[in-house]
Scaffold this active site. Sequence first.
Site, PDB file in Angstrom:
ATOM      1  N   LYS A 178       0.809  -1.195   0.000  1.00  0.00           N
ATOM      2  CA  LYS A 178       0.000   0.000   0.000  1.00  0.00           C
ATOM      3  C   LYS A 178       0.853   1.260   0.000  1.00  0.00           C
ATOM      4  CE  LYS A 178      -3.248  -2.351   3.047  1.00  0.00           C
ATOM      5  NZ  LYS A 178      -3.627  -2.465   4.479  1.00  0.00           N
ATOM      6  N   GLU A 208       7.836   2.719  -6.035  1.00  0.00           N
ATOM      7  CA  GLU A 208       7.976   2.176  -4.674  1.00  0.00           C
ATOM      8  C   GLU A 208       8.052   3.313  -3.658  1.00  0.00           C
ATOM      9  OE1 GLU A 208       7.744   0.038  -2.564  1.00  0.00           O
ATOM     10  OE2 GLU A 208       8.515  -1.926  -3.117  1.00  0.00           O
ATOM     11  N   ASP A 209       7.621   3.035  -2.455  1.00  0.00           N
ATOM     12  CA  ASP A 209       7.786   4.015  -1.382  1.00  0.00           C
ATOM     13  C   ASP A 209       9.228   4.008  -0.873  1.00  0.00           C
ATOM     14  OD1 ASP A 209       7.506   1.455  -0.296  1.00  0.00           O
ATOM     15  OD2 ASP A 209       6.044   2.030   1.221  1.00  0.00           O
ATOM     16  N   ASP A 269      14.656  -1.092   0.948  1.00  0.00           N
ATOM     17  CA  ASP A 269      15.390  -1.368   2.180  1.00  0.00           C
ATOM     18  C   ASP A 269      16.411  -2.474   1.864  1.00  0.00           C
ATOM     19  OD1 ASP A 269      16.060  -1.642   4.876  1.00  0.00           O
ATOM     20  OD2 ASP A 269      14.147  -2.466   5.489  1.00  0.00           O
TER      21      ASP A 269
HETATM   22  P1  IMP Z   1      12.804  -4.656   1.454  1.00  0.00           P
HETATM   23  O1  IMP Z   1      12.240  -5.877   0.825  1.00  0.00           O
HETATM   24  O2  IMP Z   1      13.630  -4.981   2.665  1.00  0.00           O
HETATM   25  O3  IMP Z   1      13.547  -3.753   0.501  1.00  0.00           O
HETATM   26  O4  IMP Z   1      11.594  -3.855   2.065  1.00  0.00           O
HETATM   27  C1  IMP Z   1      10.849  -3.038   1.272  1.00  0.00           C
HETATM   28  C2  IMP Z   1       9.461  -2.834   1.835  1.00  0.00           C
HETATM   29  O5  IMP Z   1       9.450  -2.842   3.275  1.00  0.00           O
HETATM   30  C3  IMP Z   1       8.995  -1.480   1.423  1.00  0.00           C
HETATM   31  O6  IMP Z   1       8.265  -1.563   0.224  1.00  0.00           O
HETATM   32  C4  IMP Z   1       8.173  -1.022   2.603  1.00  0.00           C
HETATM   33  O7  IMP Z   1       6.835  -1.428   2.414  1.00  0.00           O
HETATM   34  C5  IMP Z   1       8.755  -1.735   3.786  1.00  0.00           C
HETATM   35  N1  IMP Z   1       9.700  -0.878   4.535  1.00  0.00           N
HETATM   36  C6  IMP Z   1      11.048  -0.918   4.510  1.00  0.00           C
HETATM   37  N2  IMP Z   1      11.591   0.013   5.309  1.00  0.00           N
HETATM   38  C7  IMP Z   1      10.546   0.680   5.852  1.00  0.00           C
HETATM   39  C8  IMP Z   1      10.457   1.785   6.756  1.00  0.00           C
HETATM   40  O8  IMP Z   1      11.448   2.387   7.239  1.00  0.00           O
HETATM   41  N3  IMP Z   1       9.197   2.204   7.073  1.00  0.00           N
HETATM   42  C9  IMP Z   1       8.082   1.609   6.568  1.00  0.00           C
HETATM   43  N4  IMP Z   1       8.121   0.574   5.713  1.00  0.00           N
HETATM   44  C10 IMP Z   1       9.346   0.110   5.359  1.00  0.00           C
HETATM   45 MG    MG Z   2       6.394  -1.097  -0.160  1.00  0.00          MG
END
Ligand code: IMP
Ligand code: MG
Length: 169
Positions: free
Chosen positions: A37, A92-93, A96
């Site tokens: 979302k 993407e928001d 990470d």
């Molecule tokens: P990744 O798979 O570790 O890159 O995580 C990415 C997803 O985790 C993003 O699309 C976000 O929905 C969520 N996410 C990662 N870091 C944060 C944060 O600091 N705040 C809120 N959501 C996060």
């Molecule tokens: Mg996300």
Amino acid sequence: MNILIKEEDIRNRIKEIGMEINNDYKNKNPILIGVLKGAFVFLADLLRELNIPVEIDFLGISSYTGTKSSGIVRITQDLSLNIEDRDVILIEDIVDSGRTLDYIVNNLKTRKPRSIAVCTLLNKKDARIIDVPLTYIGFNIPKVFVVGYGLDYDNKFRNLKYIGVYHGE
Ligand code: IMP
Ligand code: MG
């Protein structure tokens, strides 16, 4: 809540990214795919900076519980448009570890789009575990947990107009 990025700075940066996309996609008709979302607020604002013909779609993804990434990615809602031979801009928001994005990009590639670019509002560079190429980056931020402007903690705080650091308050 400590403010990390002010409302005005977000607005100005989105205008700049919009101009880049208008320029890069001149005479094209890309599909913007928002990852739900978290990316819906960013997509809504970015979209209105574009002056090229665009279509939008959404992909629902779940990978987080609380403030820790589980590493297990699940599609909770699929696209409604066919992206074969289309120019896709994935919105993407935040990136990470990169696991979610890597999963999504690989999934979308199997549908044979003409091109895929990734546009993320926030990038936690130092948290990367899987390297994924990013085409447009709003802001590079440190490895802190942030909320607001669409990003949540346990589905809360998406309504904040700024990006704040969440400390558990
Ligand atoms: P990744 O798979 O570790 O890159 O995580 C990415 C997803 O985790 C993003 O699309 C976000 O929905 C969520 N996410 C990662 N870091 C944060 C944060 O600091 N705040 C809120 N959501 C996060
Ligand atoms: Mg996300």
